[in-house]
Enzyme design. Structure first.
Site, PDB file in Angstrom:
ATOM      1  N   ASP A   1       3.770   2.570  -4.598  1.00  0.00           N
ATOM      2  CA  ASP A   1       3.566   2.718  -3.159  1.00  0.00           C
ATOM      3  C   ASP A   1       3.093   1.399  -2.569  1.00  0.00           C
ATOM      4  O   ASP A   1       2.187   0.746  -3.102  1.00  0.00           O
ATOM      5  CB  ASP A   1       2.519   3.798  -2.881  1.00  0.00           C
TER       6      ASP A   1
ATOM      7  N   TYR B   1      -0.317  -4.168   3.866  1.00  0.00           N
ATOM      8  CA  TYR B   1      -1.000  -4.711   2.695  1.00  0.00           C
ATOM      9  C   TYR B   1      -0.688  -6.200   2.552  1.00  0.00           C
ATOM     10  O   TYR B   1       0.370  -6.599   2.067  1.00  0.00           O
ATOM     11  CB  TYR B   1      -0.577  -3.981   1.432  1.00  0.00           C
TER      12      TYR B   1
ATOM     13  N   LYS C   1       5.753   2.245   4.253  1.00  0.00           N
ATOM     14  CA  LYS C   1       5.185   2.924   5.412  1.00  0.00           C
ATOM     15  C   LYS C   1       5.662   2.305   6.721  1.00  0.00           C
ATOM     16  O   LYS C   1       6.129   1.162   6.749  1.00  0.00           O
ATOM     17  CB  LYS C   1       3.664   2.903   5.326  1.00  0.00           C
TER      18      LYS C   1
END
Length: 339
Positions: A53, A58, A81
């Site tokens: 993931d 990030y 995401k």
């Protein structure tokens, strides 16, 4: 280890019960050497941790770049995401918001139809891949967005969800969900669409089971799944001092000390109990700790394999250290039976 797998809702996906969260590989709170990041992820994939993931947030694209470089050409299952677009130009102090080694971009919240579509296409470019299996709506909810949440949730309901549904219907992704740290936004999202899976961080753990009373039963009734992120509650259950990404308050520290005392009685590492606990619930399909280096990976694999007797879980309930109705995992929940 040969990891057990569990289905993702009503989709064709089955995830290994132990996956890999890559916020640390994006340099969460501390820079991570690129070579070590690559070796850690490659070693995890070789062990069978084939679900990874990531997210644009990030490291402001750094995690997705590192993840793509390792996944390219290897069998894998991948989620990323939407909800933040990365625009050129660095923030004044990326370390202040948790990313000291971030790429020179700044995130802009966008949960609209166009924002979701753009974010998905941008992620494929950063990853250097032609597919993503699961697409999560990232960090929506009042805890993260405060007063702006109402506007962003309306954007999601009015357009962002439609984009996700179209991508799923076209076969470009196999599952859609939320990737969040709070229960209420998941309950709210159930009212605006048909989701496959929620990635819920920190709210169904050995330390707190706030998702058990309302959210998990509703997911079960809809044949949805939960991926548990943050099984160590951002560090406090793995020897650290942080909870919810900040210094743990006194009441949390006291509860952790009580949990640790039971662990010592049974010769069970607290981190092993924390890692295995979520798999007691059938709705949970995978647990994905965030890992920063090969030493943390080795620790995680050891905790996943550690035997925990049923009497341990019963003792926690007797001492009111666990929700009385929380289902508990079978012995060796991550390991596929051999022979």
């Amino acid at each position: 280890m040969h990891f057990t797998t569990r289905p993702v809702g009503q989709t064709s996906l089955r995830l290994p019960t132990l996956g890999f969260g890559t916020a640390p590989l994006g340099g969460l709170f501390d820079a991570v050497n690129g070579t070590e990041a690559g070796l850690t992820l490659a070693e995890a994939l070789a062990t069978g941790m084939g679900y990874v993931d990531t997210a644009p947030f990030y490291g402001f694209g750094l995690s997705e770049r590192r993840v793509g470089d390792q996944l390219r050409g290897r069998p894998h299952l991948l989620s990323t995401k939407v909800g933040r677009l990365l625009e050129p130009g660095p923030v004044p102090d990326p370390a202040e918001i948790g990313w000291p080694d971030a790429l020179p971009f700044h995130p802009v919240h966008d949960y609209t139809y166009d924002g979701v579509m753009r974010s998905f296409d941008h992620s494929l470019q950063r990853l250097g891949l032609d597919r993503v299996d699961i697409l999560y709506v990232h960090d929506i909810g009042e805890m993260t967005l405060g007063a702006d949440n109402a506007k962003h949730f309306k954007d999601l309901a009015d357009g962002g969800y439609r984009a996700l549904d179209e991508l799923r219907a076209a076969g470009r992704i196999k599952a859609i969900g939320l990737g969040v740290n709070e229960v209420q936004i998941c309950l709210d999202a159930l009212e605006i669409g048909e989701w496959d899976v929620f990635l819920l961080a920190g709210r169904y753990t050995l330390l707190e089971q706030t998702a058990l009373d309302a959210l998990l039963p509703k997911c079960a009734a809809r044949d949805m799944s939960i991926v548990v992120g943050g099984p160590f509650n951002s560090g406090i259950l793995a020897g650290g001092k942080t909870w919810n990404y900040a210094a743990a308050p006194a009441e949390v520290v006291a509860r952790v000390q009580a949990l640790r005392a039971v662990c010592q009685d049974f010769d069970v590492p607290l981190s092993a109990a924390a890692l295995q606990f979520p798999l007691g619930h059938d709705v949970v399909c995978s647990v994905i700790p965030g890992l920063r280096n090969r030493a943390e990976l080795a620790d995680t694999l050891r905790w996943a394999a550690h035997p925990i007797p049923s009497a341990f879980w019963e003792t926690l309930k007797q001492r009111a250290l666990m929700h009385p109705d929380a289902p508990t995992p079978r012995p060796h929940p991550f390991e596929e039976a051999q022979g």
